[in-house]
Each structure stands twice: as structure tokens, then as C-alpha cells.
Scaffold this motif. Structure first.
Motif, mmCIF file in Angstrom:
data_model
loop_
_atom_site.group_PDB
_atom_site.id
_atom_site.type_symbol
_atom_site.label_atom_id
_atom_site.label_comp_id
_atom_site.label_asym_id
_atom_site.label_seq_id
_atom_site.Cartn_x
_atom_site.Cartn_y
_atom_site.Cartn_z
ATOM 1 N N PHE A 1 0.837 -1.192 0.000
ATOM 2 C CA PHE A 1 0.000 0.000 0.000
ATOM 3 C C PHE A 1 0.878 1.249 0.000
ATOM 4 O O PHE A 1 2.109 1.171 0.099
ATOM 5 N N ALA A 2 0.247 2.415 -0.126
ATOM 6 C CA ALA A 2 0.971 3.678 -0.228
ATOM 7 C C ALA A 2 1.679 4.008 1.082
ATOM 8 O O ALA A 2 1.120 3.841 2.170
ATOM 9 N N ARG A 3 2.911 4.492 0.964
ATOM 10 C CA ARG A 3 3.667 4.896 2.139
ATOM 11 C C ARG A 3 3.087 6.186 2.714
ATOM 12 O O ARG A 3 2.808 7.130 1.977
ATOM 13 N N PRO A 4 2.887 6.246 4.021
ATOM 14 C CA PRO A 4 2.218 7.402 4.636
ATOM 15 C C PRO A 4 3.166 8.584 4.818
ATOM 16 O O PRO A 4 3.505 8.975 5.948
ATOM 17 N N PHE A 5 3.594 9.176 3.712
ATOM 18 C CA PHE A 5 4.520 10.305 3.786
ATOM 19 C C PHE A 5 4.016 11.423 2.872
ATOM 20 O O PHE A 5 3.834 11.221 1.667
ATOM 21 N N GLY A 6 3.791 12.584 3.454
ATOM 22 C CA GLY A 6 3.411 13.744 2.658
ATOM 23 C C GLY A 6 1.964 13.755 2.225
ATOM 24 O O GLY A 6 1.199 12.807 2.442
ATOM 25 N N TYR A 7 1.581 14.855 1.589
ATOM 26 C CA TYR A 7 0.201 15.056 1.120
ATOM 27 C C TYR A 7 0.040 14.630 -0.334
ATOM 28 O O TYR A 7 -0.809 13.806 -0.658
ATOM 29 N N GLU A 8 0.858 15.190 -1.232
ATOM 30 C CA GLU A 8 0.701 14.900 -2.653
ATOM 31 C C GLU A 8 0.896 13.423 -2.957
ATOM 32 O O GLU A 8 0.216 12.854 -3.810
ATOM 33 N N LEU A 9 1.816 12.778 -2.238
ATOM 34 C CA LEU A 9 2.113 11.372 -2.484
ATOM 35 C C LEU A 9 0.885 10.496 -2.292
ATOM 36 O O LEU A 9 0.699 9.500 -2.993
ATOM 37 N N PHE B 1 11.238 3.113 8.723
ATOM 38 C CA PHE B 1 10.179 3.529 9.643
ATOM 39 C C PHE B 1 9.611 4.843 9.136
ATOM 40 O O PHE B 1 10.342 5.804 8.904
ATOM 41 N N ILE B 2 8.296 4.881 8.931
ATOM 42 C CA ILE B 2 7.631 6.082 8.433
ATOM 43 C C ILE B 2 6.478 6.426 9.362
ATOM 44 O O ILE B 2 5.706 5.550 9.760
ATOM 45 N N ILE B 3 6.364 7.711 9.689
ATOM 46 C CA ILE B 3 5.245 8.172 10.507
ATOM 47 C C ILE B 3 4.730 9.488 9.939
ATOM 48 O O ILE B 3 5.513 10.322 9.481
ATOM 49 N N SER C 1 -2.628 2.637 12.488
ATOM 50 C CA SER C 1 -3.241 3.945 12.299
ATOM 51 C C SER C 1 -4.092 4.314 13.503
ATOM 52 O O SER C 1 -4.843 3.487 14.023
ATOM 53 N N LEU C 2 -3.940 5.550 13.952
ATOM 54 C CA LEU C 2 -4.822 6.142 14.956
ATOM 55 C C LEU C 2 -5.751 7.094 14.227
ATOM 56 O O LEU C 2 -5.326 8.144 13.738
ATOM 57 N N GLU C 3 -7.014 6.713 14.118
ATOM 58 C CA GLU C 3 -8.011 7.536 13.441
ATOM 59 C C GLU C 3 -9.352 7.335 14.138
ATOM 60 O O GLU C 3 -10.091 6.388 13.854
ATOM 61 N N LYS D 1 -5.342 12.226 12.672
ATOM 62 C CA LYS D 1 -4.983 10.951 12.046
ATOM 63 C C LYS D 1 -3.467 10.781 12.132
ATOM 64 O O LYS D 1 -2.715 11.690 11.760
ATOM 65 N N ILE D 2 -3.041 9.636 12.641
ATOM 66 C CA ILE D 2 -1.618 9.325 12.754
ATOM 67 C C ILE D 2 -1.387 7.929 12.172
ATOM 68 O O ILE D 2 -2.064 6.974 12.550
ATOM 69 N N ASP D 3 -0.445 7.824 11.237
ATOM 70 C CA ASP D 3 -0.058 6.544 10.651
ATOM 71 C C ASP D 3 1.412 6.297 10.945
ATOM 72 O O ASP D 3 2.242 7.199 10.768
ATOM 73 N N ALA D 4 1.733 5.084 11.375
ATOM 74 C CA ALA D 4 3.125 4.727 11.637
ATOM 75 C C ALA D 4 3.348 3.293 11.198
ATOM 76 O O ALA D 4 2.557 2.400 11.534
ATOM 77 N N GLY D 5 4.434 3.073 10.418
ATOM 78 C CA GLY D 5 4.643 1.720 9.911
ATOM 79 C C GLY D 5 6.079 1.412 9.579
ATOM 80 O O GLY D 5 6.948 2.290 9.550
#
Length: 435
Positions: free
Chosen positions: A145-153, A221-223, A184-186, A198-202
Motif C-alpha cells: 500500500f501507499a507509504r504514509p509520507f506527505g500530502y501529494e504522495l 520507519f515512516i510516521i 493507524s490512529l483515526e 490521524k496518525i499513521d506509523a509503519g
């Protein structure tokens, strides 16, 4: 024979019901006699598949570039003898399935999406999600799935106004997706301020879909933490987010080049320490973004988006893409930065104008005049600035046309082939069909 035909007709009837609203599907099922064997079988099928959603879109386009064989981030490089082309940029079909426990709470979600074009068929999403339903706060996603980094991505290609993402995200986050697991915390079902959090960490393999398999034990590690759109007043909507990536990959040979200034001269210096073989080469990204939308009368609106990335990237001499395979040549470590800026104005729900500016500086320690003279400098160190402008017409929710022109400017360096601006401006005319 009559019974078989009856079963087929009713089966087609039910599957047609799956593709429309659930209320309509329930109404149709009410007309099936569930006291008989055929009806009972159809009811079990309905209960299993009533939460399936099928969607997708097709983007067909025509492009014209300044020079034949130009390198481009607007759908890929042009062939040697080509300065215009028709292409199917994306052809996506997505299947979503959500299972509800006690018919009220989502417990499991499954997503499969593939992309089919004249270049082949590729998987884009293949993941599952488990929902926590006691506190209604958390979920766990695993798969591709898509990496949770940035808005445009993470803005869907079907919703994005410009034809393509910025150069920086295409290089550093090629294909946007990776294999991994994410918590994910949502908050769900809350009416207080937590509803906007909303917080995503993986943890992710790191190479993305460019690699056929993971080639080391190091993980990224991406958050990302963001505030969803909320009203500053009746006419202003605001949202914002911050992102962080800490990753890297194995150093499998002893030759690493770092950018440094020695005795007033900036260039790449060699580090050939044998003891560092097997250690992790750095990839650290930081990101911040904000979106402000001003709502006007008559369904018109003006929106400003700003996003800035900076950090450290390890790659090779000729590219700043994360390697898809382990390299046999030396590694190059560079500090980078870049940004994406959008100014959008919707005149109504059908007509929109957009302006986009993005830059990517893959080596912030080298100036334009030093590239080509500094030790080890290559075309991969050149900064690019892209200004784009376009018109988007939405016929309805299922059809839109985009006319967009990008002015692409590279630094004028001392490097052969890049002493002046390369001719690679691109015009794109795209038709998008969505269902």
C-alpha cells in the motif's frame, strides 16, 4: 432446465444489486423467496458480497514535448525519435471488501487494485486492514500500500489536478507504494476535536515496487501525523501534516562518497573503510505540508497547498533513486530538499484553473557553477524547477478533461549537455473516465 434458467437470472439479478447502493440491494433481496433452496443460496451470496465496491478509472492522453527523445517525468521518457505520443497513462480497477461485525462495525477491509496499460499489467494495491472496535481508535494494515509520507504522495491520481506528481516524489518515492505493516490512529464516531486527528506509523521494506524482493534486513520507519480539514471560519478550511522517514539499506561494498568542503573546495570525498561493509546507509526524509481552502459563493473556491521535504538520500553516482537492487558500484550520499506548491481556483463544480510549482534539489551543497567542476559531480546533482499551469473541466463525477503545460528548467552547469536549459517542456491533454 427451467430451474437452471431461474437460478441464472436470479444470480445475475443479485450481482447487479451488488454494484448499486445497499438500500437498493436490500429492496431487491426482499423480492426473493428465501424459504426455497434457490432463495436461500442467493441470500447467502448477498450477505457475503453486499459490502463489495468496484471502482476504477482510465486516463488516456496525448502529449507533445519540445525535443525528440526528451527525458521526462510526465509519464516516462520519450522514445528516441518521438516528440509526441498517445498513451494510456493509467487504467485502474479497484476492489474493496469490508466485513461488518454485528452488521454495524467494520472489522476487516480488503483491497486489491491493479493498473493495466499498453505497457503491461501491474499490481498497485494488495492489502488488508483490521479494525479495533472497542475504543474505535486504531486499525492495522498489512500488505502492499501507499507509504504514509506527505500530502501529494497520497492524493489519488484520479483526484489530483496536475497530470503527474512532482519530480521529487517520483524519484524518492517511486510508485508511491511498498510492502509493510502500519498502525493507524483515526478516531471513529467522535464529535470532539479527536475526530480531526490521524496518525499513521509503519515499517516498510524500503525499496518500493521497483524491487522484486527485499534485499536486506533493514526496514524504513515512516510516521505521519495530520489534522484533517477543519473550519477556521465559515469560509476557510485548513489542514496540515508532518512526516518523517528513517530508513536505509545495506552497504555491500566499501566505497561510499560523501559531499564535503575541504580547504574551501566542495566535492565528493571517498570513504573506503572496510569495517563499514554490512552497516546501514542512511535515508532520512522530513516533510511538512499545509492546505488552505477559501470557499466562495456559487460553488466557487480557491485553494493553496504547500509542501516541503528535506533530508539525506543514498543512491549511486548517476541517480538519486533508491536502488532497486544491491549496487556493485560506489554509493553516493547527498543532502536534498524540494517542494510542491499548488494554487487552484474552481469557478464552479465544472471548471477549474490550476498553477503548480515544484522543485527538487538533489544536492543542496553543490551550486550550479560547481556541478561539472566539483569532484564526482554528475547530472544527478542538478536542481530542477517545474512550473505548470492547466485547465480542468469536470463534465460530471465520471468524466473530466485536463489540459496542462509544464515548463521544466534545469540549473545551468559546467556539465556537458547541461550548460543551458534542456528542451523538455511538455503539453498534456488527458481524458479521464471514472466509474
Amino acid at each position: 432446465m427451467k430451474l437452471l434458467l431461474t437460478k441464472l437470472v436470479l444470480l445475475l439479478f443479485v450481482f447487479q444489486a451488488v454494484s448499486i447502493q445497499m438500500a437498493q440491494a436490500q429492496f431487491l433481496m426482499d423480492m426473493v423467496d428465501t424459504t426455497k433452496d434457490v432463495g436461500k443460496g442467493l441470500l447467502s451470496i448477498y450477505k457475503k458480497y453486499d459490502h463489495i465496491k468496484i471502482g476504477g478509472y482510465i486516463q488516456s492522453q496525448y502529449q507533445q514535448v519540445e525535443a525528440k527523445g526528451a527525458k521526462s517525468f510526465e509519464g516516462g521518457d520519450f522514445a528516441t525519435n518521438v516528440d509526441n505520443r498517445f498513451m494510456l497513462r493509467r487504467g485502474r480497477i479497484r476492489f474493496d471488501y469490508v466485513h461488518f461485525s454485528n452488521n454495524t462495525k467494520p472489522s476487516v477491509q480488503f483491497v486489491f487494485q491493479f493498473d493495466g496499460t499498453e505497457r503491461g499489467v501491474f499490481i498497485r494495491d494488495f492489502w488488508g486492514r483490521v479494525f479495533e472496535n472497542n475504543l474505535k481508535l486504531f486499525s492495522l494494515s498489512t500488505g502492499m500500500f501507499a507509504r504514509p509520507f506527505g500530502y501529494e504522495l497520497n492524493l489519488s491520481s484520479s483526484d489530483r489536478e496536475s497530470p503527474e506528481r512532482g519530480r521529487m516524489s517520483q524519484i524518492l518515492m517511486k510508485t508511491e507504494r511498498d510492502m509493510g505493516a502500519m498502525i493507524s490512529l483515526e478516531p471513529r464516531g467522535r464529535n470532539n476535536w479527536l475526530h480531526y486527528v490521524k496518525i499513521d506509523a509503519g515499517l516498510f521494506n524500503g525499496q518500493g515496487l521497483a524491487a522484486t524482493a527485499d534485499y536486506d534486513s533493514y526496514k524504513d520507519f515512516i510516521i505521519r501525523a495530520n489534522a484533517k480539514p477543519f473550519h477556521l471560519n465559515k469560509s476557510l478550511l485548513f489542514s496540515t501534516g508532518i512526516s518523517y522517514l528513517n530508513g536505509g539499506f545495506i552497504q555491500n561494498n566499501k566505497y561510499v562518497y560523501n559531499i564535503a568542503t575541504v580547504n574551501g573546495v566542495t566535492g565528493f570525498t571517498e570513504d573506503s573503510t572496510s569495517s563499514k561493509v554490512g552497516t546501514r546507509l542512511p535515508r532520512k526524509y522530513y516533510g511538512a505540508d499545509a492546505q488552505l481552502k477559501w470557499l466562495h459563493a456559487n460553488n466557487s473556491a480557491t485553494e493553496l497547498r504547500a509542501e516541503y521535504w528535506w533530508g539525506t538520500q543514498t543512491a549511486n553516482a548517476s541517480s538519486t533513486e533508491t536502488p532497486a537492487v544491491l549496487l556493485t558500484e560506489p554509493y553516493y550520499i547527498r543532502p536534498f530538499n524540494g517542494a510542491f506548491l499548488y494554487l487552484l481556483h474552481s469557478f464552479d463544480k465544472h471548471n477549474q484553473l490550476g498553477i503548480k510549482y515544484d522543485w527538487y534539489d538533489p544536492n543542496t551543497k553543490l551550486s550550479a557553477g560547481e556541478i561539472g567542476q566539483a569532484n564526482g559531480s554528475k547530472a544527478a546533482d542538478i536542481r530542477y524547477n517545474t512550473m505548470g499551469a492547466g485547465y480542468i473541466h469536470y463534465f460530471d463525477d465520471n468524466l473530466k478533461v485536463v489540459a496542462w503545460y509544464n515548463w521544466v528548467n534545469n540549473e545551468h552547469t559546467q556539465l556537458s549537455g547541461y550548460t543551458n536549459n534542456v528542451k523538455d517542456n511538455v503539453f498534456t491533454l488527458r481524458m479521464q473516465y471514472r466509474f
